[in-house]
Design a protein around this motif. Structure first.
Motif, mmCIF file in Angstrom:
data_model
loop_
_atom_site.group_PDB
_atom_site.id
_atom_site.type_symbol
_atom_site.label_atom_id
_atom_site.label_comp_id
_atom_site.label_asym_id
_atom_site.label_seq_id
_atom_site.Cartn_x
_atom_site.Cartn_y
_atom_site.Cartn_z
ATOM 1 N N TYR A 15 76.185 43.606 132.544
ATOM 2 C CA TYR A 15 74.861 43.958 132.231
ATOM 3 C C TYR A 15 73.452 43.924 132.964
ATOM 4 C CZ TYR A 15 78.223 47.417 129.942
ATOM 5 O OH TYR A 15 79.403 48.380 129.678
ATOM 6 N N ALA A 16 72.745 45.165 133.488
ATOM 7 C CA ALA A 16 71.273 44.676 133.302
ATOM 8 C C ALA A 16 70.285 45.624 132.338
ATOM 9 C CB ALA A 16 70.471 44.605 134.989
ATOM 10 N N PHE A 17 69.494 45.450 131.507
ATOM 11 C CA PHE A 17 68.764 45.830 130.766
ATOM 12 C C PHE A 17 67.325 45.878 131.179
ATOM 13 C CE2 PHE A 17 66.495 47.718 126.627
ATOM 14 C CZ PHE A 17 67.586 48.266 126.024
ATOM 15 N N VAL A 18 67.014 46.879 131.379
ATOM 16 C CA VAL A 18 65.113 46.505 131.507
ATOM 17 C C VAL A 18 64.280 47.592 130.711
ATOM 18 C CG1 VAL A 18 63.857 47.097 133.745
ATOM 19 C CG2 VAL A 18 65.448 46.674 133.850
ATOM 20 N N PHE A 19 63.292 47.217 130.116
ATOM 21 C CA PHE A 19 62.161 47.970 128.776
ATOM 22 C C PHE A 19 61.116 47.915 129.313
ATOM 23 C CE2 PHE A 19 59.671 48.216 125.366
ATOM 24 C CZ PHE A 19 60.844 49.646 124.736
ATOM 25 N N MET A 20 60.536 49.013 129.946
ATOM 26 C CA MET A 20 59.232 48.875 129.748
ATOM 27 C C MET A 20 58.210 49.653 128.843
ATOM 28 S SD MET A 20 58.660 48.493 133.803
ATOM 29 C CE MET A 20 59.143 47.047 134.767
ATOM 30 N N ALA A 21 57.470 48.902 128.247
ATOM 31 C CA ALA A 21 56.713 49.715 127.158
ATOM 32 C C ALA A 21 54.916 49.398 127.975
ATOM 33 C CB ALA A 21 56.761 49.759 125.355
ATOM 34 N N GLY A 22 54.259 50.655 127.924
ATOM 35 C CA GLY A 22 53.082 50.386 128.046
ATOM 36 C C GLY A 22 52.225 52.081 128.435
ATOM 37 N N HIS A 23 51.183 52.045 129.484
ATOM 38 C CA HIS A 23 51.292 53.248 130.300
ATOM 39 C C HIS A 23 51.758 53.779 131.566
ATOM 40 C CE1 HIS A 23 47.793 54.505 127.243
ATOM 41 N NE2 HIS A 23 47.174 53.215 126.970
ATOM 42 N N GLY A 24 51.664 55.089 131.624
ATOM 43 C CA GLY A 24 51.763 55.147 132.822
ATOM 44 C C GLY A 24 50.990 55.905 133.018
ATOM 45 N N VAL A 25 50.851 56.460 134.662
ATOM 46 C CA VAL A 25 50.037 57.563 135.174
ATOM 47 C C VAL A 25 50.671 58.333 136.953
ATOM 48 C CG1 VAL A 25 47.624 56.288 134.009
ATOM 49 C CG2 VAL A 25 48.527 55.965 136.484
ATOM 50 N N THR A 26 50.490 59.245 136.730
ATOM 51 C CA THR A 26 50.230 59.558 138.030
ATOM 52 C C THR A 26 49.170 59.781 139.020
ATOM 53 O OG1 THR A 26 52.835 61.063 137.044
ATOM 54 C CG2 THR A 26 51.605 61.757 139.326
ATOM 55 N N ASP A 27 49.593 59.247 140.786
ATOM 56 C CA ASP A 27 48.674 59.514 141.313
ATOM 57 C C ASP A 27 48.333 60.753 141.246
ATOM 58 O OD1 ASP A 27 50.134 59.867 143.354
ATOM 59 O OD2 ASP A 27 49.770 57.714 143.830
ATOM 60 N N ARG A 28 47.259 61.304 142.577
ATOM 61 C CA ARG A 28 47.284 62.587 142.974
ATOM 62 C C ARG A 28 48.624 62.963 143.992
ATOM 63 N NH1 ARG A 28 41.906 64.111 143.317
ATOM 64 N NH2 ARG A 28 40.016 62.897 143.091
ATOM 65 N N ASP A 80 59.076 53.716 128.326
ATOM 66 C CA ASP A 80 58.355 54.098 127.152
ATOM 67 C C ASP A 80 57.042 53.637 127.695
ATOM 68 O OD1 ASP A 80 57.318 54.884 124.555
ATOM 69 O OD2 ASP A 80 58.276 53.032 123.110
ATOM 70 N N ALA A 81 56.480 54.969 127.767
ATOM 71 C CA ALA A 81 55.126 54.714 128.812
ATOM 72 C C ALA A 81 54.683 56.226 128.407
ATOM 73 C CB ALA A 81 55.301 55.515 130.145
ATOM 74 N N CYS A 82 53.429 55.566 127.695
ATOM 75 C CA CYS A 82 52.807 57.185 126.871
ATOM 76 C C CYS A 82 51.489 57.142 128.051
ATOM 77 C CB CYS A 82 51.486 55.848 125.965
ATOM 78 S SG CYS A 82 52.122 55.211 124.460
ATOM 79 N N ASN A 83 51.572 58.089 127.748
ATOM 80 C CA ASN A 83 50.068 58.583 129.120
ATOM 81 C C ASN A 83 48.871 57.764 128.759
ATOM 82 O OD1 ASN A 83 51.443 60.831 131.099
ATOM 83 N ND2 ASN A 83 52.096 62.040 128.835
ATOM 84 N N ALA A 84 48.451 57.177 129.773
ATOM 85 C CA ALA A 84 46.954 56.682 129.931
ATOM 86 C C ALA A 84 45.751 57.683 129.736
ATOM 87 C CB ALA A 84 46.518 55.743 131.364
ATOM 88 N N GLY A 85 45.894 58.981 130.191
ATOM 89 C CA GLY A 85 44.765 59.866 129.544
ATOM 90 C C GLY A 85 44.429 60.401 130.733
#
Length: 919
Positions: free
Chosen positions: A749-762, A806-811
């Protein structure tokens, strides 16, 4: 554009089983043909025939050869055609026609003949199934229906508009025996017929009554009638004998007090009294088929399929997945003042009410109609008789509409009105003059106007809401909801779409070949996501009221140019649709490659249960692998039942996966517990002060501890890599992703967890922000981790892959004007990454929340709570991917009071599996 929901979304007009009773074939006016397993009701394969807008391509009837190798499809296309399809490949192998209409069709029980009955004075035509010569023809009468005797006699019966039953012997050169049904006109006209299994009886129904009569075949005379006194409430649409001949079944628009459409059963001996079977369909039953195992299958006007066993108990009942748009009139269909929101019930009338907001791209349950939403106006003009398929009148005079009126909305200024009918939407002025008409090919059950009258919104029998420009009727936008799981997609006629997680493949592109004789292709929307996933266009189109203008505005804002549409490859596995059985570890697959664009296919990828299991599962295409012919590939199987999938690539562009189930009949081995390799990333201390978070790094630490607790329980060993704060820059994350792909084996099994900010570009691309992220527009790509990089690393990992974001929006204050992260678009990217099960902390452009009282982000807190909750693991003490998704959804929505909605996405090829245990 075609809706692809995994079920029919319109009336099923033809249904038949294979001789062994294993498969059910259905055809619908939604232009699709589907093959089902009669053991469990699972969809095995969907077939496409050439079709165009309007009626061309609508199915009139279907049949399947007794051995299941050939399918015949009668279609109203190019005037009318019969297509012969190869069941294994789905390819059109023969096209008969064009005729004036699509006929009723049937393969003979021995598979040697195909019979077709025509309504336009072309009578009966029968071909040998090698189609080596012209058909035998008995013309000059119009056939309503036909049926073969399954007893081996070779007899064929037809019923016709001249009120005669004709019985043909095996030798079709001899004139048929004929029985004229007593009586006059429609009341004596037979329409549906069925042979008893021994061929001694022929039962038939009438067009204008619920009578069911029986013919003694040997004497060719009426023997009697069944007691149909019970059938006063509705009409009989089909009849069928049971496989043992002891019972006759009937069904149709007969409704019980439970608001269901049941099956009725008679004991054939003595033409006994009717018995109502519990269950039945949600809408009228359109067809019945006896199975070789003694059951009776039914199909409905809603696209349902169901099966009763020999004991008359339901084996399965697959309900319609489309919204029930009936009775969307008066108080049951409301729209926002500007037309950008719609409130409607997913069930009959206003039952189970929801609201869709185009501006927010949000779909939410809403028990009460929003106070500012407006209902259809029906009383400011003197319009009567506009319901129940009547002839409406304006000021006492008939209105020039046809096909049966169903819904009405008068424009707010009362200078025009719209009427929905069984096939069309009409707009007329206040004098009754027709301004325009348009057809969606199905009933318009509801219609409403925006407050300024510029938009007309309809609720349609195919389960869609559609927005039309009032000035000329041009469609601007459509919405389809998959009712069981509330996935949705909204799209423009040119194909630009927005969708919920997992919703984008509810539509796709139907591409015809060069002629009406060629096999068409179907491309799910996800395969063309890069060009057509455009929420920005969908949000603009009702404001501009012009798709082209919305595209221009959206492209200018995103600094995008219109891109060329590049069709992907097509790969087909050529196999028995029932699947493959084997006890050998090496399997040879036969497959075919197609390239509608003419570009070279460069790579093949093989997966088992959605995951790469061996190094050679990805290979470059050999020059010897030609298009449009059979090729072969060998692969190693695990000692268990599995689903094998093939994907063809043109460069980096994948095809839709072709899949086949493999049943393992050899010895089953129980191996050691799997090993877990985990990469956990948490960024709280961003170098950019405005991005700092409180709990992202702690989230990663806490999840690592929870995973280590699974060592010795579900996993034999757990190996983790933890990247926190300044260690979590884009280079380190990408390096560890690469290392992970090299470590994980087929059984791991591979388990990848990421917590931080995420954004979507233009351009709509997602980026995870590492510790050293720069928010400057010209530096974002260089100092962030692209979602595509994450996806492409994970999809090449062997074994089972679990990805948690788990990506909070950067705003919205990011330099350059990047929008809040579009987690839906990112999640849908992973639904196509065949081997990855993704859990996203939120959907759409929601924030992902963290609070001191939780000590974590809401998503991580829910994950940790689930892993500690005995109840979540169920009775077997193991946690499955679906159980985890349900628990995360319930917990996070409760904690955030509905402000945050997590979601799981995965490829359909990945079966349910477990990822943790209590001990």
């Amino acid at each position: 554009m075609r809706i692809e929901s995994g079920m029919h979304i319109a009336p099923i007009v033809g249904a038949v089983t294979t001789a062994d009773g294993m498969l059910l074939l259905t055809g619908s006016t939604d232009k699709s043909v589907r093959l089902w397993s009669l053991q469990d009701g699972k969809l095995i394969k969907t077939f496409a025939i050439p079709s165009e807008q309007g009626y061309d391509g609508r199915i009139d009837d279907v049949s399947i050869s007794p051995d299941g190798q050939k399918i015949a499809v009668s279609s109203f296309g190019d005037g009318g055609r019969i297509y012969i399809l190869d069941t294994a490949s789905g390819a059109v192998t023969k096209s008969l026609g064009s005729f004036v209409s699509g006929p009723r069709i049937a393969f003979s029980p021995d598979g040697r003949y195909l019979a077709a009955g025509f309504i336009d004075k072309k009578g009966l035509q029968v071909w040998t199934t090698d189609f080596a010569g012209p058909p035998v023809v008995d013309a000059d009468y119009s056939i309503i229906n036909l049926a073969y005797d399954g007893s081996g006699s070779g007899r064929l019966a037809t019923v016709a508009y001249d009120n005669q039953v004709r019985l043909y012997e095996r030798d079709l050169t001899k004139p048929p025996r004929i029985l004229k049904i007593p009586g006059d006109g429609d009341a004596a006209r037979p329409v549906r017929l069925a042979f008893s299994p021994d061929g001694a009886l022929l039962a038939f129904t009438y067009e204008k009554s619920n009578r069911i009569s029986v013919i003694d075949v040997a004497q060719m005379q009426l023997k009697g009638q069944f007691d149909t006194a019970l059938l006063k409430n509705g009409g009989v649409f089909d009849i069928e004998f049971s496989a043992d001949g002891k019972n006759l079944f009937a069904a149709g628009s007969i409704m019980t007090t439970k608001q269901r459409y049941p099956l009725i059963r008679w004991d054939v001996a003595g033409l006994g009294k009717p018995v109502v079977l519990e269950g039945g369909a949600e809408e009228a039953v359109t067809g019945l088929v006896a199975t070789a195992t003694g059951g009776i299958a039914f199909v409905s006007a809603a696209g349902e399929i169901g099966l009763y066993g020999p004991d008359a108990r339901i084996v399965f009942n697959k309900s319609s997945v489309r919204a029930d748009m009936r009775m969307k009139t008066v108080n049951n269909f409301a729209v926002a003042q500007d037309g950008t929101g719609v409130w409607f019930g997913l069930k009959l009338g206003a039952k189970d009410p929801w609201r869709f907001d185009v501006e927010k791209l949000a779909f939410n349950a809403m028990p009460a109609r929003p106070s500012d939403y407006i209902l259809p106006i029906t009383d400011t003009l003197d319009i009567k008789n506009w319901t129940q398929s009547q002839q409406p009148t304006l000021n006492g005079k008939p209105v020039e509409v046809f096909a049966g009126s169903r819904s009405l909305s008068i424009a707010p200024d009362a200078r025009s009105f719209a009427i929905g009918t069984d096939l069309y939407l009409f707009r007329l002025d206040a004098t009754g003059k027709r301004l325009w008409m348009t057809s969606g090919g199905c009933t318009v059950w509801g219609v409403n106007h925006s407050a300024d009258g510029s938009l007309i919104i309809t609720a349609n029998d195919d389960g869609t809401i559609r927005w039309h420009r009032a000035s000329d009727g041009v469609e601007l936008l459509a919405l389809f909801v998959h009712v069981p799981d509330k996935r949705w997609i909204a799209w423009t006629p040119s194909g630009y779409y927005a969708a919920s997680p997992g919703g984008e493949d509810l539509i796709g592109w139907h591409i015809n070949g060069k002629s009406w004789n060629d096999t068409p292709s179907f491309f799910p929307a996800s395969l063309l996501r890069e060009k057509f996933y455009r929420p920005d266009i969908v949000q603009l189109v009702l404001k501009t009221k012009d798709v082209a203008a919305a595209v221009i505005q959206a492209n200018e804002a995103a600094r995008r140019k219109e891109e060329e549409t590049k069709l992907p490859a097509v790969v087909e596995i050529v196999s028995d649709p029932r699947g493959i059985e084997t006890d050998r570890p090496e399997l040879e697959l036969t497959y075919r490659l197609h390239s509608p664009s003419g570009r070279a296919v460069t790579r093949l990828e093989m997966r088992i249960d959605g995951q790469l299991t061996q190094a050679r599962a990805m290979q470059e295409v050999n020059e010897e692998l030609e298009l449009e012919r059979d090729n072969r590939m060998s692969l190693l199987l695990p000692p268990r039942d599995a689903v094998v999938s093939l994907t063809a690539f043109i460069g980096d562009q994948p095809s839709a996966a072709a899949s086949v189930p493999v049943k393992w009949t050899g010895a089953k081995l129980s191996g050691d517990k799997p090993k877990l390799y985990a990469l956990l990333v948490g960024v709280s201390a961003y170098r950019e002060p405005s991005l700092r978070l409180d709990y992202a790094a702690k989230d990663a630490i806490d999840v690592e501890a929870a995973l280590r607790a699974q060592k010795g329980k579900f996993f034999g060993d757990v190996e983790t890599v933890l990247l926190l704060d300044d260690k979590a820059d884009e280079d380190n994350i990408e390096i560890e992703l690469t290392r992970l792909s090299k470590k994980v084996g087929p059984n791991d099994y591979a388990f990848v967890f990421m917590a931080g900010h995420g954004v979507t570009d233009r351009r709509g691309s997602f980026h995870f922000l590492p510790a050293n992220a720069s928010l400057a527009e010209d530096e974002l790509a260089a100092k962030s981790l692209s979602g595509l990089v994450i996806r492409d690393n994970l999809r090449t990992i062997q074994g089972k892959v679990l990805f948690f974001m788990d990506a909070c929006n950067a705003g919205s204050g990011i330099a350059g004007g990047q929008a809040l992260a579009d987690m839906t678009g990112f999640a849908n990217e992973f639904a196509q990454a065949n081997g990855v099960v993704m859990y996203a902390s939120s959907t759409g452009r929601q924030f992902s929340y963290e609070k001191a009282e939780w000590g974590n982000g809401a998503f991580t807190k829910a994950l940790l709570a689930t892993l500690e909750d005995k109840e979540a693991f169920g009775g077997d003490g193991r946690l499955s991917i679906f159980e985890l998704a349900e628990s995360l959804g319930t917990r996070v929505e409760t904690m955030t009071e509905g402000l945050q909605t997590p979601v799981m996405t995965k490829s359909a090829a990945i079966p349910n599996f477990y990822l943790a245990s209590m001990q």
